[in-house]
Scaffold this active site. Structure first.
Site, short mmCIF file in Angstrom:
data_model
loop_
_atom_site.label_atom_id
_atom_site.label_comp_id
_atom_site.label_asym_id
_atom_site.label_seq_id
_atom_site.Cartn_x
_atom_site.Cartn_y
_atom_site.Cartn_z
N ILE A 85 0.83 -1.20 0.00
CA ILE A 85 0.00 0.00 0.00
C ILE A 85 0.86 1.24 0.00
O ILE A 85 1.84 1.34 0.75
CB ILE A 85 -0.90 0.02 1.26
CG1 ILE A 85 -1.67 -1.28 1.37
CG2 ILE A 85 -1.83 1.21 1.24
CD1 ILE A 85 -2.19 -1.57 2.75
N CYS A 86 0.50 2.21 -0.84
CA CYS A 86 1.21 3.48 -0.84
C CYS A 86 0.38 4.49 -0.06
O CYS A 86 -0.64 4.97 -0.55
CB CYS A 86 1.43 3.98 -2.26
SG CYS A 86 2.21 5.58 -2.33
N LEU A 87 0.79 4.76 1.17
CA LEU A 87 0.02 5.65 2.02
C LEU A 87 1.01 6.42 2.90
O LEU A 87 1.87 5.82 3.53
CB LEU A 87 -0.94 4.81 2.88
CG LEU A 87 -1.97 5.55 3.71
CD1 LEU A 87 -2.92 6.35 2.83
CD2 LEU A 87 -2.76 4.57 4.56
#
Lengths: 149, 513
Positions: A85-87
């Site tokens: 996940i890119c967060l």
């Protein structure tokens, strides 16, 4: 190594006052490892889907963020094929005052508001920008196919 | 051609180049007049110091000097802004040590500037201190108790001392952060100032913290760069800007003895400009050339796709692997050739010749590349071998002292010869990368002549190292001469190339991948 008070308290709270649409259950043999499920937010292409994730609290948690990954296949510009996940709050904007519940809420919010301008899955993000309706339709199909409750 | 465009546009910066070099000028001695052909208006701009065209001005700084630079600037700005030094340091680091911008911004909108640097609200009042607060529960570790030491900056995000310490430890030790450590509070952008840090972190960590702060100073300053040599603590200051790098190759010499390029931190690569070096290294690294060779020399079996090199014989091919029979010329099945055995004329003239041309072209570019690459690699290899000799030189020198009764001073010529050899090989190596991208014109011939002269001089000198020890004494004068000649040829080549480069006389074929 004894489990820090912080993790015990967080786990207790997750059990006693669960967040609607989110569940996180620790493994019996490893209390740092959680099975997580998140309901797809309504009004999003992920509505009606139930997404499984794995969450692990590293030794230096909460100084470093938890490690989280989607186990259910999902069509989303900020989530890649391996479920990573890119967060921002999972990386540079992590603060030790954040908690498992706040992070999971952020992930749920990410499902409701994909950000193709900061992509992790480039092909998906490009699709999302070129033809948003088609991309949303694909996301809906994938939800139907892979995220059946 | 795009390379020309790049070139023309970068010519606009000529004036700036001159300006910069003038700033660093010591106003002493007689100058050589630089060629006047650029036609600058003012007299002093034509004057260059008595240095070579391939040299740039630079200064080497020790860690102490870097620290005092910072302190001086902090003090200066602190006086102007009326802020305490700690806050000024944060502000300066926040704006990456751009003094003018900081002062402008601060005068313009004080509150906003302070806020964005994490110094919101007035920072004059009470100094940071630890407090014990009844009923406090730390958000990080969930500990509570009336005896718990706690800390908060002015943003009010309060955590227990242990957590704060551990947080800073992680940031400084593990993540190497220093100048921009934020408050651990969720979403808080306030930056932990140095006074708070002094209160919170242990002595051992303080050293690391200050070291990191110094590092960010050098990293933030455009005209400063760390020497890349292992364990070297020096930084080098040089005025050459990124956009000038197509015209200058700023090789600097650190006090630790390391020569490196200020533009890209790689080892000295004169005379080739940084961008060519980068391209060249990438090209050599890629196995694209292998693919190029394969495409030039082989074809694939049309049935099983095995790669086949035809090394002689007729056009009737039989694949070793799948026994497929086909024609090398048209790649068609052999049985369809009927009676036109061993001579394929099934394709019309045009497409046949086009295919041949395409193959020939590919082969030609490959050969050109290999020409330059082999020479480049050869000098690299030779430099390594010469280095081995250099290591043996010391032994040779002692031997020479024993056998011939020469003094230590008298045998130093061996040492200087091998050093010259190293340096020249390094230069020669890069001339080939340079030449690969160079578009041909009259000047390239001069360049090639210079290259040839240097190469001959180097080989002549290198040869002498092979001689047995007992002959070396008699060769001393000869060796000294050849060393001097090598060094001279190198300077001539570098001088000439650097001048033409600066004047924009070269053009490059950058599209060659």
């Amino acid at each position: 190594m004894a489990l820090p008070k912080r993790i015990i308290k967080e786990t207790e709270r997750l059990m006693n006052e669960p967040v609607p649409g989110i569940s996180a259950v620790p493994h019996e043999d490893n209390l740092r490892y959680f099975d997580v499920t998140i309901d797809g937010p309504s009004q999003s292409p992920y509505e009606g889907g139930l997404f499984k994730l794995e969450l692990f609290l590293p030794d230096d948690y909460p100084m470093t963020p938890p490690k989280i990954r989607f186990l259910t296949k999902i069509y989303h510009p900020n989530i890649d094929r391996l479920g990573r996940i890119c967060l921002d709050v999972l990386k540079s904007n992590w603060s030790p005052a954040l908690q498992i519940r706040t992070i999971l809420l952020s992930i749920q919010a990410l499902l409701g508001a994909p950000n193709p301008d900061d992509p992790l899955a480039n092909d998906v993000a490009q699709k999302w920008k070129e033809d948003q309706n088609a991309a949303i339709e694909t996301a809906r199909q994938w939800t139907q196919e892979h995220a059946k409750p | 051609m795009d390379s020309d465009d790049d070139f023309n546009s970068s010519q606009l910066s000529d004036d700036e180049i001159m300006d910069d070099s003038d700033v660093a000028l010591d106003d002493d001695s007689d100058f050589e007049m630089d060629q006047d052909d650029m036609g600058f208006d003012s007299q002093d701009k034509d004057i260059k110091p008595a240095k070579h065209a391939y040299e740039v001005d630079f200064k080497v700084f020790s860690p102490q000097q870097i620290q005092s630079h910072q302190d001086k600037q902090i003090e200066e700005v602190s006086n102007i802004l009326g802020q305490p030094p700690e806050a000024t340091a944060i502000l300066l680091r926040h704006l990456r040590w751009n003094k003018e911008r900081l002062i402008d911004q601060y005068m313009d909108k004080t509150e906003e500037t302070l806020e964005s640097a994490g110094l919101g609200e007035s920072s004059e009042s009470n100094p940071p201190k630890l407090e014990k607060i009844a009923g406090f529960v730390c958000d990080i570790c969930c500990e509570d108790g009336p005896e718990l030491d706690t800390f908060a900056m002015r943003c009010g995000h309060r955590f227990c001392l242990d957590c704060y310490r551990q947080y800073l430890f992680t940031k400084i030790k593990d993540e190497g952060e220093a100048a921009r450590i934020r408050c651990p509070g969720e979403g808080c952008t306030r930056i932990v100032d140095s006074k708070s840090l002094d209160l919170l972190v242990s002595e051992s960590l303080k050293d690391r913290y200050h070291e990191l702060l110094t590092r960010t100073y050098v990293d933030d300053k455009e005209n400063l760069r760390w020497c890349p040599a292992p364990n070297c603590v020096f930084a080098v200051e040089c005025g050459v800007k990124d956009k000038e790098l197509m015209k200058v190759v700023p090789t600097v010499h650190c006090d630790c003895g390391h020569y490196f390029c200020f533009g890209c931190s790689l080892n000295d690569h004169q005379p080739a400009p940084c961008s060519l070096v980068k391209k060249w290294l990438k090209k050599c690294e890629d196995d694209s050339e292998t693919a190029n060779w394969i495409s030039a020399n082989t074809k694939e079996c049309s049935k099983c796709n095995s790669t086949i090199e035809k090394n002689g014989g007729c056009n009737h091919m039989t694949c070793r692997k799948c026994r497929h029979e086909f024609c090398w010329m048209c790649m068609g099945v052999w049985s369809e050739h009927g009676t036109s055995w061993y001579n394929c004329n099934r394709y019309e003239e045009k497409s046949g010749s086009e295919a041949r041309d395409a193959q020939a072209k590919s082969r030609q570019s490959l050969e050109r590349y290999l020409h330059y690459y082999n020479r480049y690699a050869n000098h690299e290899q030779s430099a390594k071998l010469d280095k081995d000799i250099y290591l043996k030189t010391e032994k040779k020198m002692t031997q020479l002292q024993n056998t011939s009764g020469m003094s230590w001073i008298e045998v130093q010529f061996l040492d200087s010869a091998s050093q010259a050899l190293q340096q020249c090989r390094q230069t020669l190596k890069w001339t080939y990368a340079f030449a690969y991208y160079l578009a041909r014109n009259n000047l390239t011939e001069i360049f090639e002549d210079n290259q040839k002269d240097l190469e001959m001089a180097v080989e002549n000198l290198s040869e002498m190292f092979e001689k047995p020890i007992d002959q070396l004494q008699g060769l001393k004068v000869d060796m000294l001469d050849r060393t001097a000649y090598c060094t001279k040829r190198r300077i001539i080549l570098l001088e000439d190339t650097a001048q033409n480069l600066r004047d924009g006389m070269f053009s490059f074929e950058l599209r060659k991948s």
